[in-house]
Design a protein around this motif. Structure first.
Motif, PDB file in Angstrom:
ATOM      1  N   ASP A   6       0.944  -0.767   0.378  1.00 29.09           N
ATOM      2  CA  ASP A   6       0.309   0.128   0.088  1.00 29.09           C
ATOM      3  C   ASP A   6       1.057   1.169   0.185  1.00 29.09           C
ATOM      4  N   GLU A   7       1.121   1.844  -0.896  1.00 35.35           N
ATOM      5  CA  GLU A   7       1.984   2.821  -1.367  1.00 35.35           C
ATOM      6  C   GLU A   7       1.850   4.138  -0.582  1.00 35.35           C
ATOM      7  N   ASP A   8       0.211   4.104  -0.768  1.00 31.55           N
ATOM      8  CA  ASP A   8       0.003   5.400   0.046  1.00 31.55           C
ATOM      9  C   ASP A   8       0.197   5.435   1.412  1.00 31.55           C
ATOM     10  N   LYS A   9       0.326   3.695   2.675  1.00 32.56           N
ATOM     11  CA  LYS A   9       0.407   3.915   3.681  1.00 32.56           C
ATOM     12  C   LYS A   9       2.451   4.065   3.932  1.00 32.56           C
ATOM     13  N   CYS A  10       2.422   3.665   3.112  1.00 27.30           N
ATOM     14  CA  CYS A  10       4.040   3.264   3.187  1.00 27.30           C
ATOM     15  C   CYS A  10       4.633   4.891   3.629  1.00 27.30           C
ATOM     16  N   CYS A  11       5.914   5.032   4.943  1.00 26.72           N
ATOM     17  CA  CYS A  11       6.523   5.816   4.975  1.00 26.72           C
ATOM     18  C   CYS A  11       8.009   6.406   4.456  1.00 26.72           C
ATOM     19  N   GLY A  14      12.560   2.263   4.517  1.00 26.69           N
ATOM     20  CA  GLY A  14      13.181   0.831   3.857  1.00 26.69           C
ATOM     21  C   GLY A  14      13.421  -0.226   4.759  1.00 26.69           C
ATOM     22  N   THR A  15      13.129  -0.587   5.275  1.00 23.68           N
ATOM     23  CA  THR A  15      13.432  -1.976   5.901  1.00 23.68           C
ATOM     24  C   THR A  15      13.199  -2.271   5.606  1.00 23.68           C
ATOM     25  N   CYS A  16      12.402  -3.161   4.486  1.00 23.05           N
ATOM     26  CA  CYS A  16      11.591  -3.976   3.525  1.00 23.05           C
ATOM     27  C   CYS A  16      12.948  -3.721   2.581  1.00 23.05           C
ATOM     28  N   ASP A  22      15.910  -8.416  -2.882  1.00 26.86           N
ATOM     29  CA  ASP A  22      15.124  -9.121  -4.373  1.00 26.86           C
ATOM     30  C   ASP A  22      13.968  -7.911  -4.300  1.00 26.86           C
ATOM     31  N   VAL A  23      12.339  -8.701  -3.383  1.00 29.21           N
ATOM     32  CA  VAL A  23      11.304  -8.403  -3.647  1.00 29.21           C
ATOM     33  C   VAL A  23      10.979  -7.085  -3.380  1.00 29.21           C
ATOM     34  N   PHE A  24      11.510  -5.813  -2.640  1.00 27.89           N
ATOM     35  CA  PHE A  24      11.142  -4.658  -2.771  1.00 27.89           C
ATOM     36  C   PHE A  24      12.422  -3.892  -3.074  1.00 27.89           C
ATOM     37  N   ASP A  25      12.090  -3.059  -3.216  1.00 24.09           N
ATOM     38  CA  ASP A  25      13.370  -1.233  -3.853  1.00 24.09           C
ATOM     39  C   ASP A  25      12.260   0.008  -3.273  1.00 24.09           C
ATOM     40  N   GLN A  26      13.141   1.003  -3.293  1.00 27.69           N
ATOM     41  CA  GLN A  26      12.273   2.629  -3.380  1.00 27.69           C
ATOM     42  C   GLN A  26      12.419   3.453  -4.433  1.00 27.69           C
ATOM     43  N   ARG A  27      11.628   4.021  -4.783  1.00 25.81           N
ATOM     44  CA  ARG A  27      11.610   5.239  -5.671  1.00 25.81           C
ATOM     45  C   ARG A  27      12.688   6.289  -5.413  1.00 25.81           C
ATOM     46  N   ASP A  28      13.451   6.744  -6.344  1.00 30.47           N
ATOM     47  CA  ASP A  28      14.490   7.992  -5.846  1.00 30.47           C
ATOM     48  C   ASP A  28      14.109   9.257  -5.399  1.00 30.47           C
ATOM     49  N   GLU A  29      12.591   9.403  -5.974  1.00 32.08           N
ATOM     50  CA  GLU A  29      12.321  10.766  -5.430  1.00 32.08           C
ATOM     51  C   GLU A  29      11.360  11.002  -4.549  1.00 32.08           C
ATOM     52  N   ASP A  30      10.938   9.812  -3.618  1.00 31.35           N
ATOM     53  CA  ASP A  30      10.399  10.004  -2.588  1.00 31.35           C
ATOM     54  C   ASP A  30      10.680   8.322  -1.164  1.00 31.35           C
ATOM     55  N   GLY A  31      11.330   7.893  -1.557  1.00 29.24           N
ATOM     56  CA  GLY A  31      11.777   6.897  -0.795  1.00 29.24           C
ATOM     57  C   GLY A  31      10.500   5.921  -0.906  1.00 29.24           C
ATOM     58  N   ILE A  32       9.307   6.108  -1.323  1.00 29.01           N
ATOM     59  CA  ILE A  32       8.747   4.855  -1.708  1.00 29.01           C
ATOM     60  C   ILE A  32       8.594   3.859  -2.071  1.00 29.01           C
ATOM     61  N   VAL A  33       8.218   2.990  -1.508  1.00 26.93           N
ATOM     62  CA  VAL A  33       8.280   1.287  -1.854  1.00 26.93           C
ATOM     63  C   VAL A  33       7.822   0.647  -3.151  1.00 26.93           C
ATOM     64  N   MET A  34       9.167  -0.040  -4.116  1.00 26.46           N
ATOM     65  CA  MET A  34       7.791  -0.681  -5.164  1.00 26.46           C
ATOM     66  C   MET A  34       8.575  -1.956  -4.797  1.00 26.46           C
ATOM     67  N   LEU A  35       7.511  -2.313  -5.439  1.00 24.68           N
ATOM     68  CA  LEU A  35       7.034  -4.344  -4.991  1.00 24.68           C
ATOM     69  C   LEU A  35       7.914  -4.853  -6.706  1.00 24.68           C
TER      70      LEU A  35
END
Length: 65
Positions: A6-11, A14-16, A22-35
């Motif tokens: 849930d990208e809206d919940k993501c703060c 980066g612990t994920c 291999d499963v999660f990354d973060q967007r460069d612009e705001d750090g929100i999780v990417m599956l």
């Protein structure tokens, strides 16, 4: 296993990414999780479960198949 985020919940903590890179990354612009993998291989399941449990925003949902 099926993973959703849930990208809206993501703060952006980066612990994920640290636990299951291999499963999660973060967007460069705001750090929100990417599956990266919504159906990870069996050898990733423990790491995905841990990532979901340590997520401070409870933004990772794991459905066991």
């Amino acid at each position: 296993m099926k993973v959703t985020v849930d990208e809206d919940k993501c703060c952006g903590a980066g612990t994920c990414v640290l636990v299951a890179p291999d499963v999660f990354d973060q967007r460069d612009e705001d750090g929100i999780v990417m599956l990266l993998d919504e159906a990870p291989a069996a050898d990733q399941h423990d790491a995905v479960r841990e990532a979901a449990s340590v997520c401070p925003a409870a933004a990772i949902l794991v459905a066991e198949a």
